[in-house]
Design a protein around this motif. Structure first.
Motif, short mmCIF file in Angstrom:
data_model
loop_
_atom_site.label_atom_id
_atom_site.label_comp_id
_atom_site.label_asym_id
_atom_site.label_seq_id
_atom_site.Cartn_x
_atom_site.Cartn_y
_atom_site.Cartn_z
N UNK A 130 -1.26 45.75 27.10
CA UNK A 130 -0.13 46.07 26.23
C UNK A 130 0.09 47.58 26.36
N UNK A 131 1.17 48.14 25.84
CA UNK A 131 1.43 49.58 26.03
C UNK A 131 0.53 50.47 25.16
N UNK A 132 -0.76 50.41 25.46
CA UNK A 132 -1.74 51.20 24.72
C UNK A 132 -2.40 52.18 25.68
N UNK A 133 -2.98 53.23 25.12
CA UNK A 133 -3.63 54.26 25.92
C UNK A 133 -5.15 54.19 25.84
N UNK A 134 -5.68 53.31 24.96
CA UNK A 134 -7.13 53.22 24.77
C UNK A 134 -7.52 51.81 24.38
N UNK A 135 -8.70 51.39 24.88
CA UNK A 135 -9.29 50.12 24.47
C UNK A 135 -10.80 50.32 24.47
N UNK A 136 -11.49 49.71 23.51
CA UNK A 136 -12.94 49.79 23.41
C UNK A 136 -13.56 48.42 23.60
N UNK A 137 -14.67 48.39 24.30
CA UNK A 137 -15.50 47.20 24.48
C UNK A 137 -16.85 47.56 23.90
#
Length: 144
Positions: A130-137
């Motif tokens: 999606x138009x996001x700049x960050x994701x955490x796992x």
């Protein structure tokens, strides 16, 4: 060991709905594995601080507001799965613009993790779903 018999899926009522067929988290033994968590808000497609053009391309984004939102979403998932922020043992960070956003991320990360420091890996990716700049796992160790 059969995973179906020894794992439990968790779905948060406060974190944003997944963009695919997966749970927010899955507990296996004393480990809680969180699926990738972004900054969207539950019930909304819009991303905090993101301005899109008519074709859905990102015109501008407020990276700091996305960081706060993604940390809040991780909190929601952990709490609803019976874990705490301090239980995090490993965080993998996906950024779409390491050059411009890493310093801000590093500063905010230091604030959020001042009292506990999980292992961390940060990588730059071309884009996220999606138009996001960050994701955490994330992975948390929880009491039996």
């Amino acid at each position: 060991m059969k995973t179906e018999e020894t794992s439990t899926a968790h779905h948060s009522g406060r974190a944003p709905e997944p963009v695919g067929l997966y749970p927010h988290a899955r507990r296996v033994g004393n480990l809680l594995f969180l699926s990738g968590v972004g900054p969207r808000q539950r019930g909304q497609q819009a991303v905090p601080g993101v301005e899109l053009d008519e074709q859905g391309r990102i015109l501008r984004y407020d990276f700091e507001s996305q960081c706060h939102a993604v940390f809040q979403n991780v909190h929601y998932i952990l709490e609803e799965a019976g874990a705490r922020w301090e239980d995090l043992v490993d965080v993998t960070v996906f950024l779409t613009n390491m050059r411009d956003d890493f310093a801000t991320y590093n500063r905010l990360y230091a604030e959020y993790f001042a009292s506990s420091q999980p292992c961390r890996t940060t990588v730059e990716v071309n884009c996220l779903p999606t138009p996001i700049a960050i994701e955490l796992k994330c992975i948390a160790a929880v009491a039996g």
